[in-house]
Design an enzyme around this catalytic site. Structure first.
Site, short mmCIF file in Angstrom:
data_model
loop_
_atom_site.label_atom_id
_atom_site.label_comp_id
_atom_site.label_asym_id
_atom_site.label_seq_id
_atom_site.Cartn_x
_atom_site.Cartn_y
_atom_site.Cartn_z
N HIS A 139 0.84 -1.20 0.00
CA HIS A 139 0.00 0.00 0.00
C HIS A 139 0.88 1.25 0.00
O HIS A 139 0.59 2.22 -0.69
CB HIS A 139 -0.88 0.03 1.25
CG HIS A 139 -1.96 -1.02 1.27
ND1 HIS A 139 -1.95 -2.07 2.16
CD2 HIS A 139 -3.08 -1.17 0.52
CE1 HIS A 139 -3.01 -2.82 1.96
NE2 HIS A 139 -3.72 -2.31 0.98
N GLN B 232 -18.16 -7.38 -1.00
CA GLN B 232 -17.27 -8.07 -1.95
C GLN B 232 -16.77 -9.41 -1.41
O GLN B 232 -15.98 -10.08 -2.05
CB GLN B 232 -16.11 -7.17 -2.38
CG GLN B 232 -15.04 -6.93 -1.33
CD GLN B 232 -13.97 -5.96 -1.83
OE1 GLN B 232 -14.22 -4.76 -1.93
NE2 GLN B 232 -12.79 -6.47 -2.15
O1 PAF Z 1 -8.11 -4.28 -3.58
C1 PAF Z 1 -8.74 -3.98 -2.55
O2 PAF Z 1 -8.18 -3.80 -1.47
C2 PAF Z 1 -10.25 -3.82 -2.62
O3 PAF Z 1 -10.81 -4.73 -3.51
C3 PAF Z 1 -10.70 -2.38 -2.95
C4 PAF Z 1 -10.26 -1.96 -4.33
C5 PAF Z 1 -10.14 -1.43 -1.90
C6 PAF Z 1 -12.23 -2.30 -2.91
O4 PAF Z 1 -12.73 -2.65 -1.66
#
Ligand code: PAF
Length: 280
Positions: free
Chosen positions: A37, A61
């Site tokens: 990140h 998700q």
């Molecule tokens: O890649 C991720 O961490 C997630 O899929 C995202 C893009 C933050 C969406 O929740």
């Protein structure tokens, strides 16, 4: 750093930046932040006047409730890292704030979602599009940054942006690897010390297959990788596919100048890890 917990606080901060004609770079995350990140944050910081991040474990998700429950959370450390990386504003909402009792939309991505993560995790990419499209509407960033480890996610988000007719530029950033080759992931924290020692074999096997790419056919590369994982009882390979880098469809015979990427998901110590290798 402005910590926004509501959509109102977020849009207020965004409006101020927009009034000053500032460019905005957004890095959407689910928290449990790591060096991978950080590399996205540094790029967003460098390429925009304003750098905004979001930290939200997006429930819609996850198709597996246990995975959602076990997803690592570390808000205090996350905010510290963002502050150190020069973040101007971070959006840290609750699920109620994001979805406000509204119906979750269903997004469709055709053949892009019929393979790999889309096939193994039904509804996953529609869930990703639900949060990312909302973030884009609220923040209206000039650029949004995503890591290439989630190779299919980037293709899906590019398609989503074109369905939304949104001008956001999607910036794909190289995978950050630990010194032993393991791709940085929030899920790595869940590996036992013994499994953590095994995990770099994933990149090692992919690299070994890459080194032989010119001597092998695509089906031989696939068999090689599958056979290598078979040698280790700790790994359970869910899939390894060689796909076209744009359509994401499996390729048997490479055409001239065709970009080919190997994508895999593998289980280790009850943790599902993904990684990629570009061949051409
Ligand atoms: O890649 C991720 O961490 C997630 O899929 C995202 C893009 C933050 C969406 O929740």
């Amino acid at each position: 750093m402005n910590i926004c917990r509501t959509i109102n606080q977020l849009t207020q901060a965004v409006n101020e930046f927009k009034q000053q004609n500032k460019t905005i770079g957004l890095v959407p995350t689910m928290g449990a932040l790591h060096e991978g990140h950080k590399s996205l944050f540094e790029r967003a910081r460098k390429e925009n006047d304003i750098f905004i991040a979001s930290v939200f474990v997006n429930p819609v998700q996850f198709n597996n409730p246990e995975d959602l429950e076990k997803y690592p959370r570390s808000e205090e450390q996350d905010l510290q890292m963002l502050e150190t990386c020069g973040c101007d504003a971070v959006f840290v909402p609750s699920a109620e704030e994001v979805y406000q009792g509204q119906e979750v939309e269903t997004w469709h991505f055709g053949q892009l979602e019929q393979v790999m993560e889309g096939k193994q995790r039904p509804g996953h990419f529609s869930g990703v599009a639900n949060i990312v499209s909302r973030l884009f509407k609220w923040i209206m960033p000039d650029r949004a940054y995503f890591g290439e480890k989630d190779f299919q996610q980037i293709a899906i988000i590019r398609d989503m942006v074109s369905q939304m007719q949104s001008p956001v530029e999607i910036v794909a950033c190289p995978i950050y690897r630990e010194s032993d080759g393991l791709a940085a992931s929030s899920r790595n924290r869940r590996l036992s010390p013994q499994a953590r020692l095994m995990a770099p074999k994933i990149h090692y096997i992919l690299t070994k297959s890459f080194e032989q790419k010119d001597a092998l056919s695509l089906s031989q590369i696939k068999s090689f990788v599958e056979h290598e994982f078979d040698k280790y009882k700790d790994f359970e390979l869910e899939y390894f596919l060689l796909v076209d880098d744009k359509t994401l469809q499996p390729v048997r015979q490479r055409s001239v100048n065709q970009g080919i990427v190997g994508c895999l998901a593998v289980w280790l110590d009850g943790v599902r890890l993904i990684d990629i290798q570009r061949y051409w």
